[in-house]
Scaffold this motif. Structure first.
Motif, PDB file in Angstrom:
ATOM      1  N   THR A  35      -7.598  67.425 -23.929  1.00 45.74           N
ATOM      2  CA  THR A  35      -8.091  67.304 -25.210  1.00 45.74           C
ATOM      3  C   THR A  35      -9.461  67.916 -25.127  1.00 45.74           C
ATOM      4  OG1 THR A  35      -7.336  65.042 -25.318  1.00 45.74           O
ATOM      5  CG2 THR A  35      -8.655  65.687 -27.288  1.00 45.74           C
ATOM      6  N   GLY A  36      -9.551  68.971 -25.762  1.00 49.16           N
ATOM      7  CA  GLY A  36     -10.854  69.814 -25.631  1.00 49.16           C
ATOM      8  C   GLY A  36     -11.402  70.041 -26.935  1.00 49.16           C
ATOM      9  N   VAL A  37     -12.917  69.867 -26.968  1.00 45.77           N
ATOM     10  CA  VAL A  37     -13.665  70.372 -28.112  1.00 45.77           C
ATOM     11  C   VAL A  37     -14.703  71.098 -27.731  1.00 45.77           C
ATOM     12  CG1 VAL A  37     -14.761  69.387 -30.156  1.00 45.77           C
ATOM     13  CG2 VAL A  37     -13.124  67.940 -29.127  1.00 45.77           C
ATOM     14  N   ALA A  38     -14.996  72.318 -28.520  1.00 45.54           N
ATOM     15  CA  ALA A  38     -16.271  72.962 -28.159  1.00 45.54           C
ATOM     16  C   ALA A  38     -16.738  73.467 -29.514  1.00 45.54           C
ATOM     17  CB  ALA A  38     -15.747  74.115 -27.439  1.00 45.54           C
ATOM     18  N   GLY A  42     -22.805  90.778 -30.503  1.00 45.79           N
ATOM     19  CA  GLY A  42     -22.440  90.548 -29.320  1.00 45.79           C
ATOM     20  C   GLY A  42     -21.394  89.260 -29.163  1.00 45.79           C
ATOM     21  N   VAL A  43     -20.927  88.992 -28.038  1.00 42.72           N
ATOM     22  CA  VAL A  43     -19.947  87.900 -28.022  1.00 42.72           C
ATOM     23  C   VAL A  43     -20.685  86.604 -28.286  1.00 42.72           C
ATOM     24  CG1 VAL A  43     -18.292  86.932 -26.074  1.00 42.72           C
ATOM     25  CG2 VAL A  43     -19.618  89.015 -25.684  1.00 42.72           C
ATOM     26  N   PRO A  44     -19.848  85.879 -29.048  1.00 38.03           N
ATOM     27  CA  PRO A  44     -20.578  84.587 -29.448  1.00 38.03           C
ATOM     28  C   PRO A  44     -20.681  83.734 -28.229  1.00 38.03           C
ATOM     29  CG  PRO A  44     -18.244  84.975 -30.432  1.00 38.03           C
ATOM     30  CD  PRO A  44     -18.247  86.141 -29.452  1.00 38.03           C
ATOM     31  N   VAL A  45     -21.606  82.774 -28.515  1.00 38.41           N
ATOM     32  CA  VAL A  45     -22.346  81.997 -27.326  1.00 38.41           C
ATOM     33  C   VAL A  45     -21.663  80.563 -27.375  1.00 38.41           C
ATOM     34  CG1 VAL A  45     -24.475  81.343 -26.410  1.00 38.41           C
ATOM     35  CG2 VAL A  45     -24.407  82.998 -28.210  1.00 38.41           C
ATOM     36  N   LEU A  46     -21.407  79.965 -26.294  1.00 38.01           N
ATOM     37  CA  LEU A  46     -20.704  78.733 -26.151  1.00 38.01           C
ATOM     38  C   LEU A  46     -22.090  77.922 -26.223  1.00 38.01           C
ATOM     39  CD1 LEU A  46     -18.300  76.719 -25.667  1.00 38.01           C
ATOM     40  CD2 LEU A  46     -18.938  77.147 -23.227  1.00 38.01           C
ATOM     41  N   LEU A  47     -21.862  76.826 -27.231  1.00 38.11           N
ATOM     42  CA  LEU A  47     -23.232  75.780 -27.380  1.00 38.11           C
ATOM     43  C   LEU A  47     -22.948  74.403 -26.491  1.00 38.11           C
ATOM     44  CD1 LEU A  47     -24.369  76.345 -30.877  1.00 38.11           C
ATOM     45  CD2 LEU A  47     -25.228  77.467 -28.790  1.00 38.11           C
ATOM     46  N   GLY A  48     -21.647  74.057 -26.635  1.00 38.79           N
ATOM     47  CA  GLY A  48     -21.425  73.040 -26.020  1.00 38.79           C
ATOM     48  C   GLY A  48     -19.791  72.705 -25.945  1.00 38.79           C
ATOM     49  N   HIS A  49     -19.295  72.065 -24.779  1.00 42.66           N
ATOM     50  CA  HIS A  49     -17.906  71.631 -24.900  1.00 42.66           C
ATOM     51  C   HIS A  49     -17.664  70.526 -23.910  1.00 42.66           C
ATOM     52  CE1 HIS A  49     -15.846  72.804 -20.848  1.00 42.66           C
ATOM     53  NE2 HIS A  49     -17.008  73.262 -20.804  1.00 42.66           N
ATOM     54  N   ALA A  50     -16.629  69.855 -24.301  1.00 44.47           N
ATOM     55  CA  ALA A  50     -16.336  68.589 -23.683  1.00 44.47           C
ATOM     56  C   ALA A  50     -14.600  68.531 -23.768  1.00 44.47           C
ATOM     57  CB  ALA A  50     -16.538  67.476 -24.605  1.00 44.47           C
ATOM     58  N   LEU A  51     -14.334  67.921 -22.456  1.00 45.37           N
ATOM     59  CA  LEU A  51     -12.708  67.850 -22.129  1.00 45.37           C
ATOM     60  C   LEU A  51     -12.493  66.532 -21.645  1.00 45.37           C
ATOM     61  CD1 LEU A  51     -10.761  70.165 -21.974  1.00 45.37           C
ATOM     62  CD2 LEU A  51     -11.225  70.539 -19.367  1.00 45.37           C
ATOM     63  N   TYR A  52     -11.111  66.185 -21.874  1.00 47.97           N
ATOM     64  CA  TYR A  52     -10.763  65.080 -21.450  1.00 47.97           C
ATOM     65  C   TYR A  52      -9.328  65.167 -20.688  1.00 47.97           C
ATOM     66  CZ  TYR A  52      -9.027  60.543 -20.014  1.00 47.97           C
ATOM     67  OH  TYR A  52      -8.436  59.266 -19.572  1.00 47.97           O
ATOM     68  N   SER A  53      -8.974  65.077 -19.576  1.00 48.00           N
ATOM     69  CA  SER A  53      -7.714  65.512 -18.989  1.00 48.00           C
ATOM     70  C   SER A  53      -6.938  64.322 -18.880  1.00 48.00           C
ATOM     71  CB  SER A  53      -7.826  66.116 -17.431  1.00 48.00           C
ATOM     72  OG  SER A  53      -6.716  66.093 -16.863  1.00 48.00           O
ATOM     73  N   GLN A  54      -5.750  64.257 -19.272  1.00 49.30           N
ATOM     74  CA  GLN A  54      -4.525  63.074 -19.379  1.00 49.30           C
ATOM     75  C   GLN A  54      -3.916  62.905 -17.984  1.00 49.30           C
ATOM     76  OE1 GLN A  54      -2.073  63.908 -22.570  1.00 49.30           O
ATOM     77  NE2 GLN A  54      -3.493  63.649 -24.216  1.00 49.30           N
ATOM     78  N   ILE A  55      -4.429  64.070 -16.924  1.00 48.22           N
ATOM     79  CA  ILE A  55      -3.483  64.088 -16.103  1.00 48.22           C
ATOM     80  C   ILE A  55      -3.253  62.670 -15.221  1.00 48.22           C
ATOM     81  CG2 ILE A  55      -3.775  64.653 -13.554  1.00 48.22           C
ATOM     82  CD1 ILE A  55      -4.944  67.415 -14.281  1.00 48.22           C
ATOM     83  N   GLU A  56      -4.113  61.916 -15.196  1.00 52.16           N
ATOM     84  CA  GLU A  56      -4.226  60.609 -14.647  1.00 52.16           C
ATOM     85  C   GLU A  56      -2.903  59.678 -15.175  1.00 52.16           C
ATOM     86  OE1 GLU A  56      -7.249  57.439 -13.804  1.00 52.16           O
ATOM     87  OE2 GLU A  56      -7.955  59.245 -12.775  1.00 52.16           O
ATOM     88  N   THR A  87     -15.802  65.111 -29.887  1.00 49.84           N
ATOM     89  CA  THR A  87     -16.364  65.835 -30.788  1.00 49.84           C
ATOM     90  C   THR A  87     -18.048  65.333 -31.098  1.00 49.84           C
ATOM     91  OG1 THR A  87     -14.490  65.944 -32.215  1.00 49.84           O
ATOM     92  CG2 THR A  87     -16.379  66.368 -33.300  1.00 49.84           C
ATOM     93  N   GLN A  88     -18.082  64.031 -31.046  1.00 50.88           N
ATOM     94  CA  GLN A  88     -19.167  63.544 -31.184  1.00 50.88           C
ATOM     95  C   GLN A  88     -20.241  63.896 -30.068  1.00 50.88           C
ATOM     96  OE1 GLN A  88     -18.270  59.418 -31.882  1.00 50.88           O
ATOM     97  NE2 GLN A  88     -18.853  59.436 -33.878  1.00 50.88           N
ATOM     98  N   GLN A  89     -19.690  63.735 -28.678  1.00 50.95           N
ATOM     99  CA  GLN A  89     -20.333  64.480 -27.572  1.00 50.95           C
ATOM    100  C   GLN A  89     -20.804  66.017 -27.599  1.00 50.95           C
ATOM    101  OE1 GLN A  89     -18.031  63.515 -24.096  1.00 50.95           O
ATOM    102  NE2 GLN A  89     -19.292  65.020 -22.925  1.00 50.95           N
ATOM    103  N   VAL A  90     -19.812  66.758 -28.398  1.00 57.56           N
ATOM    104  CA  VAL A  90     -20.319  68.189 -28.249  1.00 57.56           C
ATOM    105  C   VAL A  90     -21.250  68.371 -29.026  1.00 57.56           C
ATOM    106  CG1 VAL A  90     -19.360  70.352 -28.974  1.00 57.56           C
ATOM    107  CG2 VAL A  90     -17.994  68.769 -27.381  1.00 57.56           C
ATOM    108  N   LEU A  91     -21.159  67.891 -30.251  1.00 56.92           N
ATOM    109  CA  LEU A  91     -22.293  67.881 -31.498  1.00 56.92           C
ATOM    110  C   LEU A  91     -23.770  67.410 -30.896  1.00 56.92           C
ATOM    111  CD1 LEU A  91     -20.308  66.956 -34.576  1.00 56.92           C
ATOM    112  CD2 LEU A  91     -20.944  69.325 -33.903  1.00 56.92           C
ATOM    113  N   SER A  92     -23.582  66.344 -30.230  1.00 55.06           N
ATOM    114  CA  SER A  92     -24.908  65.737 -29.996  1.00 55.06           C
ATOM    115  C   SER A  92     -25.422  66.635 -28.746  1.00 55.06           C
ATOM    116  CB  SER A  92     -24.923  64.284 -29.573  1.00 55.06           C
ATOM    117  OG  SER A  92     -24.453  63.752 -28.417  1.00 55.06           O
ATOM    118  N   GLU A  93     -24.609  66.951 -27.727  1.00 49.43           N
ATOM    119  CA  GLU A  93     -25.244  67.803 -26.762  1.00 49.43           C
ATOM    120  C   GLU A  93     -25.643  69.200 -27.224  1.00 49.43           C
ATOM    121  OE1 GLU A  93     -22.682  65.636 -23.119  1.00 49.43           O
ATOM    122  OE2 GLU A  93     -22.338  67.641 -23.428  1.00 49.43           O
TER     123      GLU A  93
END
Ligand code: KG4
Ligand code: ZN
Length: 383
Positions: free
Chosen positions: A45-48, A56-70, A95-101
């Motif tokens: 699950t990824g949100v950014a 120019g190229v858009p800038v990444l302001l923040g992203h968060a990822l949760y891997s379900q591998i386990e 989503t909350q994490q990305v927006l607040s970061e």
């Protein structure tokens, strides 16, 4: 508005349609546009959040990822129903994490982007549903993004972005393709696998050797301790002269070799001594990497291009990076990769692809909120 692209931008030729788009789109729609992207096509699950810039190229302001591998490890592979349920659990906190970061209020977001396909239907529906629900509540538009286009454009998130045109080697768990990329949205399929993908070959061989799921990283780690010339494994279609791949026979060849050695050791394949497993892993990796490197160079030769982009999970493979690096230096070609942590699935590549498409006029957003996902969707059929 004035188009201020130029040498300082570092992305000369950024989309040949961009000038037209700039002429007909109000500046305010292109600059400082906040795009929130959701990736949920498989087991990550990824949100950014990215922000477009005027020239120019858009800038990444923040992203968060949760891997379900386990979670999937216990089953030896992705369980689609569990994947969908877990996406539901993770997507809002991420989503909350990305927006607040990023210190960005949700109300400030201009476009909600989501992976429209290809991928697992139930999993795709989560990202699409969340994006559409948020957008509908705020009367904002949405944009569905092609997952492979996300991978393809992910090197634009790196400190050393490529310039168009380039050859792209897309090597993920589900796809192995060589594309000619002339601009955002202008992709020509040069060749692809006729059966298993390279990542699938890593995963299936790893499973056979008892390395668990996901196999690629585990097999490549073990391969570092092994000798790649101990077992002679086939290099499918190596000399076919075209740009197609075939990896399905490789796992069978490894299985035959592994069972022979296991008989000699009077044990099961998974119980073989680590040095033997390491030699099998190294020999498998060498076969996959040799084919990928040779075909990538053939594609560069056939197109006459001198830039290569490697994207998708297998692009994280150290041996592939080393051997492509050596071969491309000899060939006078520059190789671009996404940042290592953005090789596998993530939300940043989805937000980025959406922003780049909007910025150059290759896509328009919609307020239909139909979340019409496309679990099967070829990149070459992208308008
Ligand atoms: O791009 P990705 O995250 O998902 C798809 O879109 O399929 O790629 C996942 C694939 C898996 O097959 C995984 O085993 C492989 O990428 N992979 C690797 C490595 N890291 C991930 N394969 C070989 N070496 C690696 N280091
Ligand atoms: Zn992927």
């Amino acid at each position: 508005m004035v188009y201020r692209g130029g040498p300082g931008v570092g992305l000369a030729g950024f989309c040949q349609r961009s000038l037209l788009a700039f002429l007909y789109t109000p500046a305010s729609m292109l600059e400082n546009m906040f795009v929130l992207g959701f990736e949920s096509s498989c087991d990550e699950t990824g949100v950014a959040l990215v922000q477009t810039r005027a020239n120019g190229v858009p800038v990444l302001l923040g992203h968060a990822l949760y891997s379900q591998i386990e979670m999937h490890q216990a089953y030896g592979g992705v369980v689609p129903e569990l994947a969908s349920r877990d996406h539901i659990r993770r997507v809002l906190p991420l989503t909350q994490q990305v927006l607040s970061e990023s210190a960005c209020d949700l109300a400030r977001v201009d476009v909600l982007a989501f992976t429209r396909g290809p991928g697992l239907a139930g999993a795709l529906l989560v990202g699409a549903g969340v994006a559409c629900a948020m957008a509908a509540a705020m009367d904002k538009p949405v944009l569905g993004v092609h997952h492979l286009e996300g991978h393809l454009l992910s090197p634009f998130l790196s400190a050393d972005p490529p310039e168009f045109p380039f050859v792209a080697l897309l090597v993920s768990g589900g796809h192995t393709q060589l594309m000619r990329v002339d601009a955002v949205g202008r992709y020509v399929l040069l060749g692809e696998t006729i059966d298993d993908a390279a990542g699938e070959a890593f995963d299936k061989t790893a499973k056979l050797l008892g390395l668990g799921y996901p196999g690629g990283p585990a097999l490549s780690r073990l391969a570092e301790q092994g000798n790649p010339s101990v077992y002679k494994l086939p290099r499918p279609l190596l000399n076919s002269g075209n740009l197609d791949f075939s990896f399905a026979g490789l796992k069978t060849a490894v299985m035959v070799q592994a069972r022979k050695v296991a008989l000699l050791h009077a044990c099961a394949v998974e119980a073989l001594p680590t040095p033997v497993l390491a030699d099998l892993a190294a020999s498998t990796q060498a076969a996959i990497v040799e084919v990928l490197v040779k075909k990538a160079l053939l594609a560069l030769g056939q197109t006459g291009l001198r830039r290569l982009v490697v994207a998708g999970g297998v692009g994280a493979n150290r041996s592939l990076r080393q051997q492509l690096g050596t071969a491309c230096v000899r060939h006078g070609t520059r190789v671009h990769y996404p940042e290592l942590h953005l090789c596998t699935d993530n939300g940043a590549m989805i937000a980025m692809a959406a922003a780049m498409r909007l910025q150059c006029g290759a896509s328009r957003t919609s307020k239909s909120y139909a979340f019409d996902i496309k679990p099967r969707w070829g990149l070459d059929s992208l308008e």
